[in-house]
Design a protein around this motif. Structure first.
Motif, mmCIF file in Angstrom:
data_model
loop_
_atom_site.group_PDB
_atom_site.id
_atom_site.type_symbol
_atom_site.label_atom_id
_atom_site.label_comp_id
_atom_site.label_asym_id
_atom_site.label_seq_id
_atom_site.Cartn_x
_atom_site.Cartn_y
_atom_site.Cartn_z
ATOM 1 N N SER A 226 0.821 -1.211 0.000
ATOM 2 C CA SER A 226 0.000 0.000 0.000
ATOM 3 C C SER A 226 0.856 1.262 0.000
ATOM 4 N N VAL A 227 2.187 1.106 -0.138
ATOM 5 C CA VAL A 227 3.133 2.223 -0.123
ATOM 6 C C VAL A 227 3.717 2.397 -1.517
ATOM 7 N N THR A 228 3.955 3.654 -1.902
ATOM 8 C CA THR A 228 4.593 3.931 -3.189
ATOM 9 C C THR A 228 5.558 5.103 -3.077
ATOM 10 N N THR A 229 6.616 5.054 -3.900
ATOM 11 C CA THR A 229 7.502 6.210 -4.071
ATOM 12 C C THR A 229 7.363 6.779 -5.480
ATOM 13 N N SER A 230 6.319 6.401 -6.204
ATOM 14 C CA SER A 230 6.133 6.872 -7.583
ATOM 15 C C SER A 230 5.870 8.378 -7.600
ATOM 16 N N TRP A 231 6.692 9.109 -8.346
ATOM 17 C CA TRP A 231 6.539 10.565 -8.415
ATOM 18 C C TRP A 231 5.284 10.963 -9.184
ATOM 19 N N TRP A 232 4.948 10.200 -10.224
ATOM 20 C CA TRP A 232 3.834 10.568 -11.087
ATOM 21 C C TRP A 232 2.527 10.080 -10.478
ATOM 22 N N LYS A 233 1.580 11.003 -10.333
ATOM 23 C CA LYS A 233 0.316 10.666 -9.677
ATOM 24 C C LYS A 233 -0.421 9.548 -10.391
ATOM 25 N N LEU A 240 -0.195 5.025 -0.254
ATOM 26 C CA LEU A 240 0.408 6.085 0.544
ATOM 27 C C LEU A 240 1.733 6.469 -0.106
ATOM 28 N N PHE A 241 1.856 7.730 -0.490
ATOM 29 C CA PHE A 241 3.050 8.199 -1.178
ATOM 30 C C PHE A 241 4.081 8.676 -0.162
ATOM 31 N N ILE A 242 5.296 8.136 -0.245
ATOM 32 C CA ILE A 242 6.404 8.628 0.570
ATOM 33 C C ILE A 242 7.065 9.750 -0.218
ATOM 34 N N ASP A 243 6.792 10.981 0.189
ATOM 35 C CA ASP A 243 7.242 12.138 -0.589
ATOM 36 C C ASP A 243 8.699 12.458 -0.260
ATOM 37 N N TYR A 244 9.580 11.727 -0.884
ATOM 38 C CA TYR A 244 11.021 11.851 -0.667
ATOM 39 C C TYR A 244 11.543 13.236 -1.003
ATOM 40 N N LEU A 325 15.185 9.040 -8.876
ATOM 41 C CA LEU A 325 13.790 9.393 -9.101
ATOM 42 C C LEU A 325 13.685 10.866 -9.462
ATOM 43 N N ASN A 326 12.517 11.271 -9.921
ATOM 44 C CA ASN A 326 12.317 12.649 -10.385
ATOM 45 C C ASN A 326 12.410 13.668 -9.267
ATOM 46 N N PHE A 327 12.911 14.834 -9.634
ATOM 47 C CA PHE A 327 12.924 16.005 -8.782
ATOM 48 C C PHE A 327 11.699 16.861 -9.110
ATOM 49 N N PRO A 343 4.630 9.193 -17.578
ATOM 50 C CA PRO A 343 4.881 7.919 -18.270
ATOM 51 C C PRO A 343 3.880 7.651 -19.390
ATOM 52 N N SER A 344 2.620 8.031 -19.201
ATOM 53 C CA SER A 344 1.606 7.757 -20.222
ATOM 54 C C SER A 344 1.792 8.620 -21.470
ATOM 55 N N LYS A 345 2.596 9.684 -21.351
ATOM 56 C CA LYS A 345 2.819 10.577 -22.488
ATOM 57 C C LYS A 345 4.225 10.447 -23.079
ATOM 58 N N LYS A 346 5.011 9.523 -22.507
ATOM 59 C CA LYS A 346 6.396 9.403 -22.936
ATOM 60 C C LYS A 346 6.491 8.626 -24.248
ATOM 61 N N VAL A 347 7.219 9.190 -25.211
ATOM 62 C CA VAL A 347 7.540 8.511 -26.459
ATOM 63 C C VAL A 347 9.014 8.142 -26.369
#
Length: 360
Positions: A226-233, A240-244, A325-327, A343-347
Protein backbone atom coordinates in the motif's frame (compact mmCIF):
# COMPACT_ATOMS: atom_id res chain seq x y z
CA UNK A 1 -19.50 47.29 15.19
CA UNK A 2 -16.32 49.20 16.03
CA UNK A 3 -13.05 47.38 15.49
CA UNK A 4 -11.30 46.36 18.71
CA UNK A 5 -8.17 48.37 19.49
CA UNK A 6 -4.74 46.80 19.25
CA UNK A 7 -3.53 44.86 22.26
CA UNK A 8 -0.37 43.01 23.30
CA UNK A 9 0.55 39.40 23.93
CA UNK A 10 3.52 38.50 26.13
CA UNK A 11 5.77 35.67 25.00
CA UNK A 12 9.02 34.76 26.69
CA UNK A 13 9.10 38.09 28.49
CA UNK A 14 8.62 40.21 25.37
CA UNK A 15 5.40 42.04 24.54
CA UNK A 16 4.19 41.79 20.95
CA UNK A 17 1.62 44.19 19.54
CA UNK A 18 -1.44 42.55 18.01
CA UNK A 19 -3.62 44.65 15.72
CA UNK A 20 -7.24 43.72 14.87
CA UNK A 21 -7.32 41.18 17.71
CA UNK A 22 -10.99 40.35 17.14
CA UNK A 23 -10.55 39.41 13.48
CA UNK A 24 -12.04 35.95 12.93
CA UNK A 25 -9.34 33.64 11.60
CA UNK A 26 -11.31 30.37 11.77
CA UNK A 27 -15.08 30.19 11.65
CA UNK A 28 -16.94 28.06 14.16
CA UNK A 29 -17.59 24.39 13.38
CA UNK A 30 -19.91 21.85 14.98
CA UNK A 31 -17.01 20.86 17.25
CA UNK A 32 -15.16 24.15 17.84
CA UNK A 33 -16.02 27.82 18.37
CA UNK A 34 -14.65 30.57 16.15
CA UNK A 35 -11.00 31.55 16.55
CA UNK A 36 -9.81 35.15 16.57
CA UNK A 37 -6.44 36.57 15.67
CA UNK A 38 -5.77 37.24 19.35
CA UNK A 39 -6.43 33.59 20.17
CA UNK A 40 -3.98 32.49 17.47
CA UNK A 41 -1.30 34.76 18.94
CA UNK A 42 -2.06 33.54 22.46
CA UNK A 43 -1.84 29.94 21.28
CA UNK A 44 1.67 30.40 19.90
CA UNK A 45 2.70 32.25 23.06
CA UNK A 46 1.42 29.37 25.20
CA UNK A 47 3.34 26.87 23.04
CA UNK A 48 6.62 28.76 23.39
CA UNK A 49 8.95 26.04 24.71
CA UNK A 50 7.85 23.05 22.60
CA UNK A 51 7.48 25.29 19.54
CA UNK A 52 11.03 26.60 19.93
CA UNK A 53 12.22 23.03 20.40
CA UNK A 54 10.79 22.31 16.95
CA UNK A 55 11.57 25.49 14.96
CA UNK A 56 14.04 27.50 17.03
CA UNK A 57 17.20 28.70 15.28
CA UNK A 58 16.04 27.32 11.93
CA UNK A 59 15.41 29.37 8.79
CA UNK A 60 11.74 29.22 7.94
CA UNK A 61 9.07 30.38 5.56
CA UNK A 62 5.79 31.77 6.88
CA UNK A 63 2.48 30.56 5.46
CA UNK A 64 0.36 33.68 5.81
CA UNK A 65 -3.43 34.06 5.66
CA UNK A 66 -3.80 37.79 6.40
CA UNK A 67 -7.62 37.78 6.28
CA UNK A 68 -8.02 34.48 8.11
CA UNK A 69 -8.94 31.17 6.57
CA UNK A 70 -12.30 30.04 5.16
CA UNK A 71 -13.44 26.98 3.25
CA UNK A 72 -12.72 27.53 -0.44
CA UNK A 73 -9.75 29.86 0.10
CA UNK A 74 -6.66 29.07 -1.91
CA UNK A 75 -2.93 29.06 -1.18
CA UNK A 76 -0.70 30.65 -3.83
CA UNK A 77 1.27 28.19 -5.92
CA UNK A 78 3.79 30.75 -7.21
CA UNK A 79 4.92 34.32 -6.60
CA UNK A 80 2.91 35.36 -9.68
CA UNK A 81 -0.33 33.98 -8.23
CA UNK A 82 -1.86 37.29 -7.12
CA UNK A 83 -5.45 36.09 -6.69
CA UNK A 84 -4.76 33.56 -3.91
CA UNK A 85 -5.85 34.19 -0.32
CA UNK A 86 -2.79 32.70 1.38
CA UNK A 87 0.88 32.75 0.41
CA UNK A 88 4.36 31.72 1.50
CA UNK A 89 6.65 34.53 2.63
CA UNK A 90 10.36 33.85 2.84
CA UNK A 91 11.73 37.37 3.24
CA UNK A 92 10.69 39.54 6.17
CA UNK A 93 8.24 42.29 5.21
CA UNK A 94 9.28 45.90 5.51
CA UNK A 95 8.80 47.35 8.96
CA UNK A 96 9.56 44.11 10.82
CA UNK A 97 10.87 44.71 14.37
CA UNK A 98 14.63 45.03 14.65
CA UNK A 99 14.79 42.38 17.38
CA UNK A 100 13.87 39.64 14.89
CA UNK A 101 16.73 37.58 13.50
CA UNK A 102 17.29 36.19 10.00
CA UNK A 103 19.66 33.69 8.41
CA UNK A 104 20.80 33.55 4.80
CA UNK A 105 19.93 30.44 2.79
CA UNK A 106 20.27 29.62 -0.89
CA UNK A 107 17.69 28.19 -3.27
CA UNK A 108 18.62 25.33 -5.65
CA UNK A 109 19.27 28.05 -8.23
CA UNK A 110 21.81 29.70 -5.86
CA UNK A 111 19.55 32.66 -5.12
CA UNK A 112 20.20 34.08 -1.61
CA UNK A 113 17.26 34.66 0.75
CA UNK A 114 17.39 36.04 4.30
CA UNK A 115 14.66 34.10 6.09
CA UNK A 116 13.17 34.54 9.54
CA UNK A 117 15.15 32.56 12.12
CA UNK A 118 13.12 32.46 15.35
CA UNK A 119 15.32 32.66 18.41
CA UNK A 120 12.59 33.28 20.99
CA UNK A 121 8.83 32.58 21.29
CA UNK A 122 7.94 36.21 20.58
CA UNK A 123 9.12 35.73 16.99
CA UNK A 124 6.34 33.18 16.45
CA UNK A 125 3.77 35.50 17.99
CA UNK A 126 4.93 38.34 15.74
CA UNK A 127 4.53 36.04 12.73
CA UNK A 128 1.01 35.16 13.90
CA UNK A 129 0.23 38.86 14.18
CA UNK A 130 1.20 39.04 10.50
CA UNK A 131 -1.31 36.33 9.64
CA UNK A 132 0.97 33.29 9.83
CA UNK A 133 -0.79 30.03 10.73
CA UNK A 134 1.82 27.51 9.61
CA UNK A 135 5.60 27.59 10.00
CA UNK A 136 7.77 25.87 7.40
CA UNK A 137 11.27 25.45 8.86
CA UNK A 138 14.29 24.11 7.02
CA UNK A 139 15.68 20.75 8.22
CA UNK A 140 18.87 22.45 9.40
CA UNK A 141 19.94 25.03 11.96
CA UNK A 142 21.48 28.41 11.37
CA UNK A 143 24.88 26.95 12.35
CA UNK A 144 25.07 24.92 9.13
CA UNK A 145 22.44 25.54 6.47
CA UNK A 146 24.03 23.14 3.96
CA UNK A 147 23.85 19.96 6.07
CA UNK A 148 20.42 18.88 7.36
CA UNK A 149 20.03 17.53 10.88
CA UNK A 150 16.53 16.16 10.18
CA UNK A 151 15.33 13.38 7.92
CA UNK A 152 11.63 13.93 7.21
CA UNK A 153 9.46 11.01 6.13
CA UNK A 154 6.27 12.45 4.69
CA UNK A 155 3.50 9.84 4.47
CA UNK A 156 1.04 11.44 2.06
CA UNK A 157 -2.39 9.80 1.60
CA UNK A 158 -3.58 9.66 -2.00
CA UNK A 159 -7.23 9.75 -3.14
CA UNK A 160 -9.08 6.76 -1.75
CA UNK A 161 -6.85 6.46 1.33
CA UNK A 162 -7.41 7.76 4.87
CA UNK A 163 -5.66 8.83 8.04
CA UNK A 164 -6.17 5.29 9.32
CA UNK A 165 -4.17 3.98 6.35
CA UNK A 166 -1.43 6.54 6.99
CA UNK A 167 -1.33 5.61 10.68
CA UNK A 168 -0.87 1.94 9.87
CA UNK A 169 2.00 2.69 7.47
CA UNK A 170 3.57 5.11 9.97
CA UNK A 171 3.64 2.37 12.60
CA UNK A 172 5.36 0.04 10.12
CA UNK A 173 7.83 2.87 9.38
CA UNK A 174 8.55 3.27 13.09
CA UNK A 175 9.29 -0.43 13.42
CA UNK A 176 11.57 -0.35 10.37
CA UNK A 177 13.52 2.59 11.76
CA UNK A 178 13.98 0.72 15.02
CA UNK A 179 15.25 -2.34 13.12
CA UNK A 180 17.81 -0.10 11.44
CA UNK A 181 18.99 1.31 14.78
CA UNK A 182 17.24 4.67 14.32
CA UNK A 183 14.54 6.45 16.31
CA UNK A 184 11.59 8.12 14.65
CA UNK A 185 9.37 10.84 16.08
CA UNK A 186 5.87 10.97 14.55
CA UNK A 187 3.40 13.81 14.24
CA UNK A 188 0.10 14.34 12.52
CA UNK A 189 0.16 16.66 9.53
CA UNK A 190 -2.98 18.39 10.76
CA UNK A 191 -4.96 16.70 8.03
CA UNK A 192 -4.84 13.06 6.82
CA UNK A 193 -1.07 12.64 6.59
CA UNK A 194 1.64 11.73 9.07
CA UNK A 195 5.23 12.94 9.26
CA UNK A 196 8.05 11.00 10.92
CA UNK A 197 11.24 12.86 11.83
CA UNK A 198 14.68 11.40 12.57
CA UNK A 199 17.40 13.51 14.15
CA UNK A 200 20.56 12.90 12.10
CA UNK A 201 24.19 13.92 12.23
CA UNK A 202 24.59 17.16 10.21
CA UNK A 203 27.33 15.75 7.99
CA UNK A 204 25.45 14.87 4.80
CA UNK A 205 24.22 16.94 1.88
CA UNK A 206 20.57 17.53 1.01
CA UNK A 207 21.05 15.11 -1.90
CA UNK A 208 22.23 12.38 0.49
CA UNK A 209 19.26 12.91 2.82
CA UNK A 210 16.89 12.76 -0.15
CA UNK A 211 18.50 9.49 -1.26
CA UNK A 212 18.14 8.15 2.28
CA UNK A 213 14.41 8.94 2.13
CA UNK A 214 14.13 7.13 -1.21
CA UNK A 215 15.93 4.09 0.18
CA UNK A 216 13.67 4.03 3.21
CA UNK A 217 10.57 4.44 1.05
CA UNK A 218 11.62 1.57 -1.20
CA UNK A 219 12.09 -0.73 1.77
CA UNK A 220 8.61 0.24 2.97
CA UNK A 221 7.28 -0.54 -0.51
CA UNK A 222 8.95 -3.92 -0.36
CA UNK A 223 7.23 -4.69 2.95
CA UNK A 224 3.83 -3.13 2.28
CA UNK A 225 2.13 -2.97 -1.10
CA UNK A 226 0.00 0.00 0.00
CA UNK A 227 3.13 2.22 -0.12
CA UNK A 228 4.59 3.93 -3.19
CA UNK A 229 7.50 6.21 -4.07
CA UNK A 230 6.13 6.87 -7.58
CA UNK A 231 6.54 10.57 -8.42
CA UNK A 232 3.83 10.57 -11.09
CA UNK A 233 0.32 10.67 -9.68
CA UNK A 234 -1.01 8.46 -12.44
CA UNK A 235 1.18 5.63 -11.10
CA UNK A 236 0.36 5.96 -7.40
CA UNK A 237 -3.17 4.59 -7.31
CA UNK A 238 -4.83 4.29 -3.89
CA UNK A 239 -1.58 4.06 -1.98
CA UNK A 240 0.41 6.08 0.54
CA UNK A 241 3.05 8.20 -1.18
CA UNK A 242 6.40 8.63 0.57
CA UNK A 243 7.24 12.14 -0.59
CA UNK A 244 11.02 11.85 -0.67
CA UNK A 245 11.36 15.25 -2.36
CA UNK A 246 10.40 17.00 0.88
CA UNK A 247 14.05 16.46 1.85
CA UNK A 248 15.36 18.67 -0.96
CA UNK A 249 17.01 22.02 -0.39
CA UNK A 250 14.40 24.78 -0.01
CA UNK A 251 11.61 22.20 0.49
CA UNK A 252 9.79 22.35 3.81
CA UNK A 253 6.75 20.88 5.51
CA UNK A 254 4.48 22.19 8.24
CA UNK A 255 6.29 22.29 11.57
CA UNK A 256 5.34 20.59 14.77
CA UNK A 257 2.72 22.63 16.66
CA UNK A 258 1.76 24.69 13.59
CA UNK A 259 -1.87 25.47 12.92
CA UNK A 260 -3.24 24.28 9.58
CA UNK A 261 -5.73 26.00 7.27
CA UNK A 262 -8.49 23.49 7.88
CA UNK A 263 -11.83 23.67 9.74
CA UNK A 264 -11.50 23.75 13.51
CA UNK A 265 -7.90 25.10 13.67
CA UNK A 266 -6.17 21.68 13.71
CA UNK A 267 -2.56 21.40 14.84
CA UNK A 268 0.28 19.36 13.37
CA UNK A 269 0.74 17.46 16.60
CA UNK A 270 3.79 15.48 17.80
CA UNK A 271 2.96 12.17 19.46
CA UNK A 272 4.55 9.15 21.02
CA UNK A 273 4.15 5.97 19.00
CA UNK A 274 1.64 4.63 21.54
CA UNK A 275 -0.43 7.81 21.33
CA UNK A 276 -0.40 7.69 17.53
CA UNK A 277 -1.57 4.07 17.58
CA UNK A 278 -4.58 5.14 19.68
CA UNK A 279 -5.44 8.23 17.59
CA UNK A 280 -8.42 7.95 15.26
CA UNK A 281 -9.24 11.62 14.67
CA UNK A 282 -6.31 14.03 14.15
CA UNK A 283 -8.75 16.98 14.17
CA UNK A 284 -9.23 16.36 17.89
CA UNK A 285 -5.82 17.99 18.33
CA UNK A 286 -6.49 21.66 17.72
CA UNK A 287 -5.86 25.15 19.03
CA UNK A 288 -8.21 24.55 21.96
CA UNK A 289 -6.98 21.12 23.06
CA UNK A 290 -3.25 21.04 22.31
CA UNK A 291 -2.05 23.40 25.08
CA UNK A 292 -3.55 21.05 27.69
CA UNK A 293 -2.22 18.02 25.80
CA UNK A 294 1.37 19.30 25.84
CA UNK A 295 1.09 20.33 29.51
CA UNK A 296 1.68 16.64 30.26
CA UNK A 297 5.03 16.82 28.45
CA UNK A 298 6.47 17.39 25.00
CA UNK A 299 6.47 14.04 23.13
CA UNK A 300 9.51 15.24 21.18
CA UNK A 301 11.45 16.52 24.20
CA UNK A 302 14.19 13.90 23.77
CA UNK A 303 14.65 14.28 20.02
CA UNK A 304 17.83 16.33 20.32
CA UNK A 305 19.51 13.89 22.70
CA UNK A 306 20.83 11.57 19.98
CA UNK A 307 21.78 12.25 16.37
CA UNK A 308 21.88 9.16 14.15
CA UNK A 309 23.99 8.23 11.16
CA UNK A 310 22.29 8.03 7.76
CA UNK A 311 24.45 5.06 6.78
CA UNK A 312 21.73 2.36 7.22
CA UNK A 313 19.34 4.27 4.96
CA UNK A 314 21.98 5.13 2.37
CA UNK A 315 22.80 1.42 2.22
CA UNK A 316 19.15 0.80 1.28
CA UNK A 317 19.44 3.49 -1.41
CA UNK A 318 22.56 1.85 -2.81
CA UNK A 319 21.36 -1.77 -2.69
CA UNK A 320 17.65 -1.68 -3.54
CA UNK A 321 16.84 -1.48 -7.26
CA UNK A 322 15.26 1.57 -8.86
CA UNK A 323 17.92 4.21 -9.36
CA UNK A 324 17.30 7.96 -9.31
CA UNK A 325 13.79 9.39 -9.10
CA UNK A 326 12.32 12.65 -10.39
CA UNK A 327 12.92 16.01 -8.78
CA UNK A 328 10.26 18.74 -8.57
CA UNK A 329 9.72 20.65 -11.84
CA UNK A 330 11.26 23.89 -10.54
CA UNK A 331 14.60 22.17 -9.92
CA UNK A 332 17.35 22.08 -12.53
CA UNK A 333 17.70 18.75 -14.34
CA UNK A 334 19.74 16.53 -12.03
CA UNK A 335 22.29 13.82 -12.90
CA UNK A 336 20.66 10.46 -13.52
CA UNK A 337 17.13 11.85 -13.26
CA UNK A 338 14.47 10.09 -15.34
CA UNK A 339 12.66 12.06 -18.07
CA UNK A 340 10.36 14.77 -16.77
CA UNK A 341 7.35 13.57 -18.67
CA UNK A 342 4.32 11.59 -17.52
CA UNK A 343 4.88 7.92 -18.27
CA UNK A 344 1.61 7.76 -20.22
CA UNK A 345 2.82 10.58 -22.49
CA UNK A 346 6.40 9.40 -22.94
CA UNK A 347 7.54 8.51 -26.46
CA UNK A 348 10.65 6.39 -25.95
CA UNK A 349 12.53 7.55 -29.05
CA UNK A 350 12.28 11.18 -27.90
CA UNK A 351 14.56 10.56 -24.87
CA UNK A 352 18.16 9.43 -24.54
CA UNK A 353 19.54 7.05 -21.91
CA UNK A 354 20.28 9.96 -19.55
CA UNK A 355 16.71 11.28 -19.59
CA UNK A 356 17.41 14.20 -21.91
CA UNK A 357 14.95 15.07 -24.66
CA UNK A 358 16.15 14.59 -28.23
CA UNK A 359 14.53 15.35 -31.55
CA UNK A 360 12.01 12.65 -32.42
Amino acid sequence: MAKAPATTVTAGGREVRVSSPDRVVYEATDATPEVTKLQVCEYFAAMGDPLMNAIGHRPLAMERWPDGWREGMRLATSTQDREADGFYQKRLPKGAPDWLETVRVYTPGKRPIDELCPHEPAAAVWAAQMGTLTFHPWPCTRDDVDHPDELRIDIDPQPGTTFTDARRVALVAGELLEELGLRGYPKTSGNRGIHVYVRIEPTRSFEDVRHAAIGFGRELERRDDSVTTSWWKEERGQRLFIDYNQNNRDRTIASAWSLRPRPGAPVSTPMTWDRLADTDDPAAYNLFTVPDYVADGDPWAGMNDTAFSLDPLLELWETLPGGELNFPPDYPKMPGEPPRVQPSKKVAEHWDADGNRVDG
